[in-house]
Design a protein around this motif. Sequence first.
Motif, mmCIF file in Angstrom:
data_model
loop_
_atom_site.group_PDB
_atom_site.id
_atom_site.type_symbol
_atom_site.label_atom_id
_atom_site.label_comp_id
_atom_site.label_asym_id
_atom_site.label_seq_id
_atom_site.Cartn_x
_atom_site.Cartn_y
_atom_site.Cartn_z
ATOM 1 N N CYS A 94 6.393 5.118 -3.975
ATOM 2 C CA CYS A 94 6.543 6.451 -3.375
ATOM 3 C C CYS A 94 6.126 7.549 -4.346
ATOM 4 O O CYS A 94 6.539 7.557 -5.494
ATOM 5 N N LYS A 95 5.295 8.482 -3.838
ATOM 6 C CA LYS A 95 4.863 9.608 -4.673
ATOM 7 C C LYS A 95 5.511 10.924 -4.248
ATOM 8 O O LYS A 95 5.100 11.999 -4.670
ATOM 9 N N GLY A 96 6.484 10.813 -3.357
ATOM 10 C CA GLY A 96 7.213 12.015 -2.962
ATOM 11 C C GLY A 96 6.380 13.061 -2.240
ATOM 12 O O GLY A 96 6.664 14.253 -2.319
ATOM 13 N N CYS A 97 5.371 12.624 -1.512
ATOM 14 C CA CYS A 97 4.445 13.579 -0.885
ATOM 15 C C CYS A 97 5.040 14.285 0.325
ATOM 16 O O CYS A 97 4.504 15.274 0.808
ATOM 17 N N SER A 98 6.130 13.745 0.865
ATOM 18 C CA SER A 98 6.843 14.357 1.999
ATOM 19 C C SER A 98 6.214 14.173 3.371
ATOM 20 O O SER A 98 6.727 14.706 4.344
ATOM 21 N N LEU A 99 5.099 13.481 3.468
ATOM 22 C CA LEU A 99 4.490 13.328 4.804
ATOM 23 C C LEU A 99 5.469 12.662 5.763
ATOM 24 O O LEU A 99 5.631 13.101 6.903
ATOM 25 N N ILE A 105 13.641 13.986 0.584
ATOM 26 C CA ILE A 105 13.190 13.669 -0.767
ATOM 27 C C ILE A 105 14.396 13.840 -1.694
ATOM 28 O O ILE A 105 15.057 14.887 -1.675
ATOM 29 N N VAL A 126 11.531 9.284 -1.710
ATOM 30 C CA VAL A 126 12.133 9.420 -0.390
ATOM 31 C C VAL A 126 13.463 8.662 -0.294
ATOM 32 O O VAL A 126 13.646 7.636 -0.960
ATOM 33 N N CYS A 142 2.616 6.860 5.871
ATOM 34 C CA CYS A 142 2.799 6.875 4.415
ATOM 35 C C CYS A 142 1.509 6.387 3.761
ATOM 36 O O CYS A 142 1.095 5.257 3.984
ATOM 37 N N PRO A 143 0.879 7.210 2.944
ATOM 38 C CA PRO A 143 -0.381 6.786 2.331
ATOM 39 C C PRO A 143 -0.182 5.778 1.205
ATOM 40 O O PRO A 143 -1.152 5.242 0.678
ATOM 41 N N ASP A 144 1.064 5.532 0.846
ATOM 42 C CA ASP A 144 1.339 4.676 -0.320
ATOM 43 C C ASP A 144 2.058 3.374 0.019
ATOM 44 O O ASP A 144 2.514 2.690 -0.889
ATOM 45 N N ALA A 174 4.861 2.830 1.038
ATOM 46 C CA ALA A 174 6.124 2.863 0.309
ATOM 47 C C ALA A 174 7.358 2.787 1.197
ATOM 48 O O ALA A 174 8.473 2.731 0.686
ATOM 49 N N ILE A 175 7.182 2.802 2.524
ATOM 50 C CA ILE A 175 8.362 2.745 3.394
ATOM 51 C C ILE A 175 8.096 1.837 4.590
ATOM 52 O O ILE A 175 7.002 1.866 5.165
#
Lengths: 275, 74
Positions: B14-19, B31, B37, B55-57, B59-60
């Motif tokens: 997770c990069k915390g981007c908030s999307l 966040i 997240v 999520c672009p990563d 991560a979820i």
Amino acid sequence: MFNEHIFDYLRTDKLPHIWCPGCAHGIIVGSLVRSIEKLKIDKNKIAVLSGIGCSGRTPGYLDMNTLHTTHGRSLTFATGIKMAKPELTVIDVMGDGDAVAIGGNHFIHACRRNIDIKAIIFNNNIYGMTGGQYSPTTPTNYYASTAPYGNVETPFDIVKLAKGAGASFVARADAFHIGLLDNVIQKALSHKGFSVVEVMATCPTQFGRRNKMKEPYQMLDFVAERAISLKKWQEMSEEERKGKFPIGIFVDEQREEYVETYEKNVIERAKKGDR
Amino acid sequence: MKKRYTHKIFKNLCKGCSLCVHYCPKNVLEIGDDRKVIAARPDDCIGCHMCEMRCPDFAIQVHVCEEEEKEKVK
Ligand code: SF4
Ligand code: SF4
Ligand code: SF4
């Protein structure tokens, strides 16, 4: 089936990936992997290629046969691979710079030949990796490092370009409308012939910051708000269409595929000495 | 009975981007202080998987609660 098995298709030791927080590239990669899984394509029977740029990093994260090539030339490598190993599903990931700037010539000729390659174009409207220069798809009046007064050029319409050049499958999707994105990527992967999927992506870092959209969601909203379903698009006036773009499938035709034609009309005859 | 969901979060990705936070229709996610997240209101989740797919990563992930999976088997 969502992302439950995604890590079976990724080189997990290479994650987290290099893309900036909230960059849509990862969203498209997720869709591509889900589509491959859905269609039950053996990952060892897939070749994924890319050119240079942020999108060019994609093959590095996919646990498949992968090749990171030179800027704009990935289609030439992809053509060679498809000719030599037609049993492979060949996926070429390109950026907008790759596909229609430096590689524009390769692109139109791959379309014309109708060779069975799936071209997935990550269109973020800018050269992200090299510092935010405007690209042939940067919308008019938007800012880039090389367009401090706003871009004065008219952007390419990749769908029209691919259609005109003769691709037998042409679609446009975007990184917000995931249902359509998964759907058109699956269709492209199943299609025999040159398949183009233009995916409207984002670049919060280079495009967003220069255009008052520094939050990743602002950039994705910018894409989502301009994306209009083909059906609705057809009912809109020229005035209403301004600044927007249609999403959906524009061309889906069965046409003679290049590798098959070459096999039949050249290789078989050459073997028989039939000239 | 209303289905319940759990959120599998890969904090290392997770990069915390908030999307995911921004587009969740039920305001389930937040966040945290570590810029990653968290599923703050998991009971409100409707299992639409939009966070997972946007999520672009990677991560979820959203999964149906295990107890309910077991119920189904019975
Ligand atoms: S520079 Fe732009 S395109 Fe490249 S990773 Fe960052 S946000 Fe994405
Ligand atoms: S599955 Fe849907 S409702 Fe549940 S957290 Fe994700 S986006 Fe929100
Ligand atoms: S979208 Fe993904 S990377 Fe961004 S905050 Fe949510 S889980 Fe983290």
